[in-house]
Design an enzyme around this catalytic site. Structure first.
Site, PDB file in Angstrom:
ATOM      1  N   THR A 186       0.881  -1.161   0.000  1.00 12.95           N
ATOM      2  CA  THR A 186       0.000   0.000   0.000  1.00 12.95           C
ATOM      3  C   THR A 186       0.921   1.215   0.000  1.00 12.95           C
ATOM      4  O   THR A 186       1.968   1.197   0.658  1.00 12.95           O
ATOM      5  CB  THR A 186      -0.933   0.038   1.229  1.00 12.95           C
ATOM      6  N   HIS A 187       0.549   2.247  -0.739  1.00  9.64           N
ATOM      7  CA  HIS A 187       1.396   3.437  -0.896  1.00  9.64           C
ATOM      8  C   HIS A 187       2.761   3.071  -1.489  1.00  9.64           C
ATOM      9  O   HIS A 187       3.740   3.800  -1.310  1.00  9.64           O
ATOM     10  CB  HIS A 187       1.597   4.161   0.437  1.00  9.64           C
ATOM     11  N   SER A 194      19.049  -1.273 -25.876  1.00 11.45           N
ATOM     12  CA  SER A 194      19.424   0.134 -26.002  1.00 11.45           C
ATOM     13  C   SER A 194      20.453   0.287 -27.110  1.00 11.45           C
ATOM     14  O   SER A 194      21.290  -0.596 -27.318  1.00 11.45           O
ATOM     15  CB  SER A 194      20.003   0.644 -24.677  1.00 11.45           C
ATOM     16  N   LYS A 237      21.101  -3.096 -21.215  1.00 14.24           N
ATOM     17  CA  LYS A 237      19.693  -2.784 -20.997  1.00 14.24           C
ATOM     18  C   LYS A 237      18.751  -3.836 -21.566  1.00 14.24           C
ATOM     19  O   LYS A 237      18.981  -4.384 -22.641  1.00 14.24           O
ATOM     20  CB  LYS A 237      19.341  -1.420 -21.616  1.00 14.24           C
ATOM     21  N   ASN A 294      14.753  -3.348 -21.893  1.00 18.52           N
ATOM     22  CA  ASN A 294      13.677  -2.391 -21.622  1.00 18.52           C
ATOM     23  C   ASN A 294      12.304  -3.030 -21.824  1.00 18.52           C
ATOM     24  O   ASN A 294      12.063  -3.674 -22.843  1.00 18.52           O
ATOM     25  CB  ASN A 294      13.808  -1.177 -22.545  1.00 18.52           C
ATOM     26  N   GLU A 335       5.434  -0.456 -21.510  1.00 14.91           N
ATOM     27  CA  GLU A 335       5.401   1.006 -21.553  1.00 14.91           C
ATOM     28  C   GLU A 335       4.435   1.511 -22.616  1.00 14.91           C
ATOM     29  O   GLU A 335       3.729   2.505 -22.421  1.00 14.91           O
ATOM     30  CB  GLU A 335       6.813   1.539 -21.806  1.00 14.91           C
ATOM     31  N   TYR A 347     -29.603  14.919 -36.713  1.00 11.02           N
ATOM     32  CA  TYR A 347     -28.244  14.715 -37.182  1.00 11.02           C
ATOM     33  C   TYR A 347     -27.560  16.042 -37.482  1.00 11.02           C
ATOM     34  O   TYR A 347     -28.156  16.961 -38.025  1.00 11.02           O
ATOM     35  CB  TYR A 347     -28.232  13.837 -38.446  1.00 11.02           C
ATOM     36  N   LYS A 397     -16.066   8.746 -35.642  1.00 10.35           N
ATOM     37  CA  LYS A 397     -15.507   7.471 -36.083  1.00 10.35           C
ATOM     38  C   LYS A 397     -13.995   7.371 -36.001  1.00 10.35           C
ATOM     39  O   LYS A 397     -13.454   6.383 -35.487  1.00 10.35           O
ATOM     40  CB  LYS A 397     -15.941   7.179 -37.525  1.00 10.35           C
TER      41      LYS A 397
END
Length: 465
Positions: A156-157, A278, A284, A286, A291, A318, A326
Site C-alpha cells: 500500500t502506498h 538500447s 539494458k 527495456n 510502456e 443529425y 468514427k
C-alpha cells in the site's frame, strides 16, 4: 462538378477546402462490411414489402456481393469526391447493375444508414474485445494457479504492507477484467436496437418493416424514435467509456510490469519477445511492450473525451459534427485490442523470480499485522492495544535493523511480559499467507480454488464461442 449522387440542388462542385473537410472516406471505409450487410437487409425488406421489384433486389444483392469481393481483394477504388463509404458503394453499384442501384436508397437516408453501420461496427468490435479479454483472463488465471503459493510483498502506498501470493496478485486483474467485460456486455445490450428505417429524421411514408431488417441484422428490435435514432451516439461513448476503464486496468498492470522487471526490484523476468535493447547501453533490457500499453491509454481516454465534447452542444437531429465520431473511435479500439494482445503475451511470457520475491515479502516488517493479530487471539488484547504493542516491537527491530523474527523474546517481553515464544509461529511470510483464509484472502488454498473456478468458467465460455 457537383457530386452526382446528390447534386440536383447544386450546379457547382465544392471548393477544394470543402471537399477536404467534408470527405470521410479516408477512415469510414472501415465500415464497408457493415454498410453492405445493412444495404442487403434493406433491399430484401423493400422487395418483401413490394416497395421495389424482386428482380431489382436480386440485382442489388448480387452487385453488393461483387463490391464486397472487390474491396476485400484490394481492387475497389475509393473516391474522395464521393465523400463517404455509403456513396462510394452506391456509385459502384450503379456502374455494375445500372438503374436498379438507384432503388436501394428508397425509404432510408445516410443519417440512419451511418448510425446502423456504426452500431454494427461497434457491436462487432465489442465481441472481438470480449474474446480477447477472455483470453487475457485465462492467461492470468493459469498463471495464478501455477504460482498460487509463491509469496511476494503486498503494497500500500508502494510500501511493504503484508505478504501476499503472486497468484493472488494475478487474480486481482482477473476480477478487474471481468468487470470490464461486464461493462462491454452491458453496452452491447443497450446499443442493439436498429436505427435503419428512421430515414433522415422523421421516419418514412413507405410501408417498410423495420422488424424484418432488425432480425436480419441481429438487432433485438428497431429503435422507437426516429429523431433519437439518427442523433444518438451514446452507444459509441459508452463503449469508449468501457474501453477507457479497461485501458486504465491494463495500464496499471503495465506499470507494475515496468517496476517488477527493473534491476531494483527483479520480481519478474521477461524474455526477448517482450523487451528491447538500447542503442548505446548494451546491458539494458527495456520493457517497451508494457510502456506502450501504458501510453496507449491516453489515446483511448482522449477518444472518449473528444466525442463527448463533440456531442455536448448538438441539437436534434443529425449534425455534420457527428462525422467526428468514427476516426478516433477506430483508433481507440485498435489501440485497445493491441494493448490486450500485448498484455496477454506478457502474462504468458513473464516468470516470477521466486527467491527475490520471497526475500522482499519479508522486508519492511511485513508480518507486523500477524503479530498484532496473535496478541489479540492469544492474549485477548484489544486490537488498538495490540497495534500499539506491535508498533513498539517494530521500533526495536528498526533500531537494530533486523526483521521481526530476529527480535528476541526478552526484547518482546520487555514491551509486554505476557508474550511467549509461540509468537514466532506467525512471523514467517509463508505462515502469514497461509493464515489468510477468509473468503477472497491470499492463502494458497484460496488462490487455487479461485483460479480453478475462473479456469472452469472461462473454458465453458470459450467452448460456447
Amino acid at each position: 462538378m457537383s457530386n452526382s449522387m446528390w447534386g440536383g440542388r447544386f450546379s457547382e462542385g465544392p471548393a477544394a477546402i470543402m471537399e477536404e473537410i467534408n470527405a470521410s472516406i479516408g477512415f469510414d471505409q472501415k465500415l464497408y462490411r457493415q454498410d453492405i450487410a445493412g444495404s442487403k437487409a434493406h433491399a430484401a425488406m423493400l422487395a418483401r414489402q413490394g416497395i421495389i421489384a424482386a428482380d431489382d433486389a436480386e440485382k442489388i444483392a448480387a452487385g453488393l456481393d461483387a463490391i464486397l469481393r472487390e474491396i476485400e481483394a484490394g481492387e475497389f477504388k475509393f473516391s474522395r469526391a464521393l465523400e463517404d463509404i455509403h456513396l462510394n458503394i452506391e456509385s459502384r453499384l450503379k456502374e455494375l447493375i445500372g438503374d436498379a442501384a438507384g432503388r436501394l436508397h428508397t425509404a432510408r437516408s445516410r443519417n440512419d444508414q451511418v448510425a446502423t453501420d456504426f452500431k454494427l461496427w461497434v457491436r462487432d468490435t465489442i465481441d472481438a474485445v470480449d474474446s480477447a479479454l477472455r483470453n487475457l483472463q485465462s492467461a492470468l488465471a493459469d498463471k495464478a494457479f501455477e504460482h498460487a503459493g509463491q509469496v511476494m510483498p503486498g503494497f500500500t502506498h508502494l510500501q511493504s504492507a503484508q505478504p501476499v501470493t503472486f497468484g493472488h496478485h494475478m487474480l486481482a486483474y482477473v476480477e478487474m477484467i471481468g468487470r470490464d467485460r461486464g461493462r462491454f456486455q452491458d453496452a452491447r445490450k443497450r446499443l442493439n436496437e436498429n436505427p435503419l428505417g428512421a430515414a433522415a429524421l422523421a421516419g418514412t411514408s413507405f410501408p417498410i418493416d423495420r422488424f424484418q431488417t432488425s432480425a436480419a441484422l441481429g438487432f433485438d428490435r428497431p429503435t422507437a424514435n426516429s429523431l433519437d435514432s439518427v442523433s444518438d451516439r451514446d452507444f459509441v461513448i459508452e463503449a469508449l467509456a468501457a474501453a477507457s476503464l479497461c485501458a486504465i486496468h491494463l495500464s496499471r498492470f503495465a506499470e507494475e510490469i515496468v517496476i517488477w522487471s527493473s534491476a531494483q526490484f527483479r520480481f519478474i523476468k521477461l524474455s526477448d519477445k517482450f523487451t528491447t535493447g538500447s542503442s548505446i547501453m548494451p546491458q539494458k533490457r527495456n520493457p517497451d511492450a508494457a510502456e506502450l500499453v501504458r501510453a496507449k491509454t491516453g489515446r483511448i481516454i482522449g477518444a472518449q473525451t473528444a466525442l463527448q465534447i463533440v456531442m455536448k452542444g448538438l441539437p436534434l437531429a443529425y449534425q455534420k459534427d457527428m462525422q467526428e465520431d468514427k476516426e478516433q473511435a477506430f483508433d481507440a479500439f485498435e489501440s485497445l485490442e493491441l494493448a490486450i494482445a500485448a498484455t496477454t503475451g506478457m502474462v504468458l511470457d513473464m516468470q516470477p523470480e521466486a527467491v527475490t520475491l520471497k526475500k522482499a515479502a519479508g522486508s519492511g516488517f511485513a508480518t507486523a499485522t500477524d503479530l498484532a493479530d496473535w496478541l489479540v487471539r492469544e492474549l485477548n488484547m484489544p486490537f488498538r492495544d495490540a497495534h500499539h504493542v506491535t508498533g513498539r516491537i517494530v521500533a526495536i527491530a528498526s533500531e537494530r535493523n533486523v526483521d521481526l523474527t530476529k527480535v528476541t523474546l526478552d526484547e518482546m517481553q520487555a514491551v509486554h511480559p505476557a508474550i511467549t515464544d509461540a509468537v514466532y509461529s506467525v512471523l514467517s511470510v509463508d505462515k502469514s499467507v497461509r493464515s489468510r483464509t477468509s473468503y477472497g484472502g491470499t492463502s494458497p488454498k484460496n488462490v487455487r480454488s479461485q483460479a480453478k473456478r475462473w479456469q472452469r468458467a472461462l473454458a465453458r465460455e470459450a467452448a460456447k464461442a
